[in-house]
Write a protein that holds these residues in place. Structure first.
Motif, short mmCIF file in Angstrom:
data_model
loop_
_atom_site.label_atom_id
_atom_site.label_comp_id
_atom_site.label_asym_id
_atom_site.label_seq_id
_atom_site.Cartn_x
_atom_site.Cartn_y
_atom_site.Cartn_z
N ALA A 126 29.94 3.74 10.83
CA ALA A 126 28.80 3.47 11.70
C ALA A 126 28.61 4.62 12.69
CB ALA A 126 29.01 2.16 12.47
N GLY A 127 27.41 5.17 12.74
CA GLY A 127 27.09 6.25 13.67
C GLY A 127 27.44 7.63 13.16
N ALA A 128 28.20 7.73 12.07
CA ALA A 128 28.58 9.04 11.54
C ALA A 128 27.46 9.60 10.68
CB ALA A 128 29.86 8.93 10.72
N ARG A 129 27.18 10.88 10.86
CA ARG A 129 26.15 11.57 10.09
C ARG A 129 26.83 12.55 9.15
NH1 ARG A 129 21.47 12.84 14.67
NH2 ARG A 129 21.19 10.66 15.35
N ILE A 130 27.21 12.04 7.99
CA ILE A 130 27.91 12.87 7.01
C ILE A 130 26.89 13.72 6.28
CG2 ILE A 130 29.51 12.86 5.09
CD1 ILE A 130 30.62 11.63 7.64
N GLN A 131 27.12 15.04 6.27
CA GLN A 131 26.21 15.94 5.57
C GLN A 131 26.33 15.74 4.06
OE1 GLN A 131 24.11 17.82 7.31
NE2 GLN A 131 25.00 17.17 9.25
N HIS A 132 25.25 16.07 3.34
CA HIS A 132 25.24 15.87 1.88
C HIS A 132 26.35 16.66 1.21
CE1 HIS A 132 23.50 15.12 -2.08
NE2 HIS A 132 23.83 16.37 -2.35
N GLY A 133 27.08 15.98 0.33
CA GLY A 133 28.14 16.64 -0.41
C GLY A 133 29.48 16.65 0.30
N GLU A 134 29.53 16.22 1.56
CA GLU A 134 30.79 16.22 2.29
C GLU A 134 31.47 14.85 2.16
OE1 GLU A 134 30.27 17.56 6.28
OE2 GLU A 134 29.02 19.26 5.69
N PRO A 135 32.79 14.82 2.08
CA PRO A 135 33.50 13.56 1.82
C PRO A 135 33.55 12.65 3.04
CG PRO A 135 35.06 15.36 2.08
CD PRO A 135 33.70 15.98 2.12
N VAL A 136 33.45 11.35 2.79
CA VAL A 136 33.65 10.35 3.85
C VAL A 136 35.14 10.10 4.05
CG1 VAL A 136 33.18 7.96 4.53
CG2 VAL A 136 31.42 9.29 3.37
N ILE A 137 35.91 10.12 2.95
CA ILE A 137 37.36 9.93 3.00
C ILE A 137 38.03 11.24 2.62
CG2 ILE A 137 39.30 8.55 2.17
CD1 ILE A 137 37.29 6.54 1.11
N GLN A 138 39.02 11.67 3.42
CA GLN A 138 39.80 12.86 3.10
C GLN A 138 41.28 12.56 3.32
OE1 GLN A 138 37.97 16.77 4.21
NE2 GLN A 138 36.65 15.55 5.52
N TRP A 139 42.10 12.96 2.35
CA TRP A 139 43.53 12.70 2.42
C TRP A 139 44.20 13.70 3.36
CZ3 TRP A 139 46.43 9.13 -0.75
CH2 TRP A 139 45.63 8.34 -1.56
N LEU A 140 45.10 13.20 4.23
CA LEU A 140 45.81 14.05 5.18
C LEU A 140 47.03 14.69 4.53
CD1 LEU A 140 45.71 11.83 8.39
CD2 LEU A 140 44.26 13.78 7.83
N PRO A 141 47.52 15.81 5.12
CA PRO A 141 48.72 16.46 4.56
C PRO A 141 49.91 15.51 4.53
CG PRO A 141 47.62 17.89 6.16
CD PRO A 141 46.95 16.56 6.24
N ASN A 142 50.77 15.71 3.55
CA ASN A 142 52.00 14.93 3.38
C ASN A 142 51.73 13.44 3.16
OD1 ASN A 142 53.37 17.34 3.83
ND2 ASN A 142 53.69 16.91 5.99
N ASN A 143 50.48 13.12 2.80
CA ASN A 143 50.13 11.73 2.46
C ASN A 143 50.44 10.76 3.60
OD1 ASN A 143 49.02 9.80 0.82
ND2 ASN A 143 50.82 9.55 -0.48
N ILE A 144 50.21 11.19 4.85
CA ILE A 144 50.49 10.31 5.99
C ILE A 144 49.32 9.39 6.29
CG2 ILE A 144 52.08 11.96 7.04
CD1 ILE A 144 49.86 12.73 8.99
#
Length: 667
Positions: free
Chosen positions: A408-426
């Motif tokens: 809600a309220g986030a303006r994700i640019q086209h082609g950019e991910p909504v979910i991104q995995w963090l380093p070391n799978n934390i």
């Protein structure tokens, strides 16, 4: 007797006297030189006529309108049909023409033009095709008929991200190139287009070296939104030209076009995606009686059709997601997700998985960097759920629920991910802002960097973040995952803390003044909402505890708002703002202030404090415009903000800057 000769530069065809056979002439249209074919030349020496790119008589229409139609047209029962194509099939003709380099040291370049392939069921005579690499005629080959694939069980092989081996330093700092960025997953290259435009001089930059890759691509034309893509080493850029409707591949080595794909017969290109250094996936929608979505894979730069399959549903651009190695593709439908193997063109058998992939309102999907897990975010009403699947078995291994929408309220640019995995799978980064813990599912941090939620943002290999605006420049910053892991480990240990989930806390709400209700009524509403929030964070609310959440709330008369009768959206210009017609009615809005603080009994200064304010300037009302209606609307917005506010649930003794959730600055 006359001879037909074609200018290789502009494509203009002339009829010249046979006495000019074998001579070089100057084109009257563009001024370039071309050679008149000799009468005695054989087939291999005779230049192949270069087709002009066909103009379409249909207007593409506004992009937003197309997207709206796509969003409503997704069917639940999608039938997949696969066709394994051989290079140089009978239904394609590859024309080769060699352009003269602009510089003496420029390598020779071949531009391959691929005609549109026929729609299924149409008849077309077999035609000799020309091999795009050798320019020698080959025998016509017949492609196998498309047929429904046989149902198969769950079948998935890990498709990890393979990074190039080099000694480049993972640098940080400002990128010298400016423009709207397009990234290739796992690659240090980024394609930049001048901001606020769909045409101009496109460049590819290496993020590690902070320099341009190859040549600038000059005059790339009017690029269709959502079709620009760059391959992993930055050697090729592909896009759809809005004017000609063709799909073009440009080489950064020579700065020229190397491949032109005519649009699918009766179809429009929705998106393009490099699924390997030399493989391009085209996503098209075919209208008419046989409506379907077509996926085709082409070799680059040769243009051979490597494979194709169709889905009998309307699949929009934003509903496609790819595995790190680009072998698998996920399609988000209305109430489920489907996974396809791009090597076979078949759905891998989600119906045979251990857990169901029928998910209500899937919002986004993301593969883990090792390709072994899949994260699926679904949102509806004011709730959200994050599910994690083990792709080896198709079994759901984690599920975290949220009381509000994280997008809600986030303006994700086209082609950019909504979910991104963090380093070391934390955990995961959601909507460019929220950081979720894998172990607890709680929000453990938020990112700060100017107006981060409306700018470009990617997590890159090497624990870096690429962020910023296309107009002001992009920035490479190190992601402080080590600091985050340290605080998470501290919260899970037995270290002394003033505040920690599992303990009892008190709640004290004080209302200074309420405009349209009594102070006691507002106090009861806020106490109920905050008690639910504290219980959700793992606390027990009780009287006379050492730690208390203090809330001071106040209302005041705000601005005068005027009622506007809503007007229908302009169908020809849906981006235009139509404020409607004034009705003459007006009412006074309500300005709200709210201070929230954690306090310790024997400590004068608060452990944590935040001031929230809401000055209403706009409201959408279903009922009659009144002062109370505006106040109720403002109060609802405040309750939503309190539900999403970063109220700490972990405060270690003596380290007030290591609370959870914490704010991480990238500036």
């Amino acid at each position: 007797m006359s001879i037909s000769a074609t200018c290789r530069h502009c494509g203009t065809t002339f009829n010249v006297k046979d006495s000019l056979s074998g001579r070089r002439l100057k084109c009257k249209e563009c001024g370039g030189q071309f050679k008149v074919p000799s009468i005695d030349d054989d087939y291999e020496e005779r230049p192949v006529k270069r087709r002009r790119r066909r103009k379409s008589s249909q207007s593409s229409g506004p992009i937003l309108v197309v997207t709206a139609v796509v969003g409503l047209g997704v069917a639940v029962g999608a039938v997949v049909v696969f066709q394994q194509m051989q290079p140089s099939s009978a239904s394609e003709v590859a024309d080769v023409s060699t352009d003269k380099p602009s510089a003496a040291n420029s390598p020779r370049e071949e531009t391959v033009v691929i005609e549109s392939s026929p729609r299924r069921g149409s008849e077309r005579p077999a035609t000799d095709s020309v091999d795009a690499t050798s320019s020698k005629p080959t025998k016509p080959s017949t492609s196998p008929e498309q047929s429904d694939p046989e149902p198969t069980g769950w079948s998935y092989e890990p498709d990890p991200l393979t990074l190039p081996e080099d000694d480049a330093v993972a640098r940080t700092g400002r990128l010298e190139g400016q423009g709207d960025p397009t990234l290739s997953l796992g690659s240090p290259t980024v394609a930049l287009l001048p901001p606020l435009s769909g045409f101009g001089n496109l460049e590819v930059w290496n993020l590690d070296q902070n320099k341009r890759v190859g040549r600038q691509l000059r005059g790339v034309g009017n690029i269709k939104h959502g079709t620009r893509t760059v391959n992993s080493d930055g050697s090729y850029v592909a896009f759809n030209d809005l004017k000609t409707k063709s799909d073009e591949v440009w080489s950064t080595k020579t700065g020229r076009t190397v491949l032109q794909l005519e649009p699918l017969s009766g179809g429009n290109t929705y998106s393009l995606q490099f699924v390997g250094p030399d493989k391009l996936l085209r996503h098209s929608y075919v209208s008419g009686d046989d409506r379907h979505t077509q996926f085709e894979t082409f070799a680059v730069p040769g243009g051979e059709l490597l494979g194709a399959f169709r889905v009998d549903a309307l699949v929009s651009t934003g509903k496609l997601h790819f595995s790190p190695g680009y072998r698998y593709m996920v399609i988000r439908e209305l109430n489920r997700i489907l996974i396809y193997d791009l090597e076979t063109g078949k759905e891998i058998g989600t119906d045979a998985a251990e857990d169901s992939f029928d998910i209500r309102s899937p919002k986004s999907v993301a593969f883990s960097p090792d390709g072994k897990e899949l994260a699926v975010l679904s949102e509806h009403s004011y709730e959200g759920t994050l599910r994690i699947y083990d792709l080896a078995s198709g079994k759901r291994v984690l599920e975290h629920q949220f009381p509000s929408k994280l997008t809600a309220g986030a303006r994700i640019q086209h082609g950019e991910p909504v979910i991104q995995w963090l380093p070391n799978n934390i955990g995961w980064l959601m909507s460019h802002y929220y950081i979720l813990s894998r172990k607890t599912g709680k929000i453990v941090a938020g990112l700060q960097s100017g107006d981060l939620r409306t700018s470009h943002f990617w997590l890159l290999p090497g624990d870096r973040v690429l962020h910023g605006r296309s107009s002001s420049g992009l920035q490479l910053t190190s992601f402080p995952h080590e600091r985050l892991e340290k605080v998470l480990a501290s919260a899970e240990s037995d270290e002394p803390a003033w505040l920690k989930p599992g303990q009892s806390v008190s709640l004290n709400v004080k209302v200074l003044n309420a405009r349209h209700e009594s102070n006691e009524e507002v106090e009861a509403e806020l106490s109920e909402a905050l008690a639910e929030r504290l219980e959700r964070d793992g606390f027990t609310v009780a009287d006379d505890q050492d730690v208390t959440l203090h809330v001071v709330y106040g209302e005041a008369k705000g601005k005068t708002l005027h009622e506007m009768k809503s007007a229908p959206r302009d169908r020809y210009n849906p981006l235009a703002r139509n404020r409607g017609t004034p009705t003459g009615n007006k009412a006074d809005a309500t300005s709200i202030t709210c201070r929230v603080a954690w306090r310790l009994k024997k400590r004068a200064q608060p452990l944590w404090q935040s001031d929230l304010s809401f000055d209403q300037t706009f409201a959408l009302l279903r009922d009659k415009l009144t002062d109370k209606a505006l106040r109720d609307s403002a109060f609802s917005m405040l309750r939503l903000r309190l539900d999403q506010e970063f109220i700490p649930y972990y405060i270690p003794e003596g380290r007030l800057n290591e609370t959870l959730p914490m704010l991480i600055s990238l500036d």
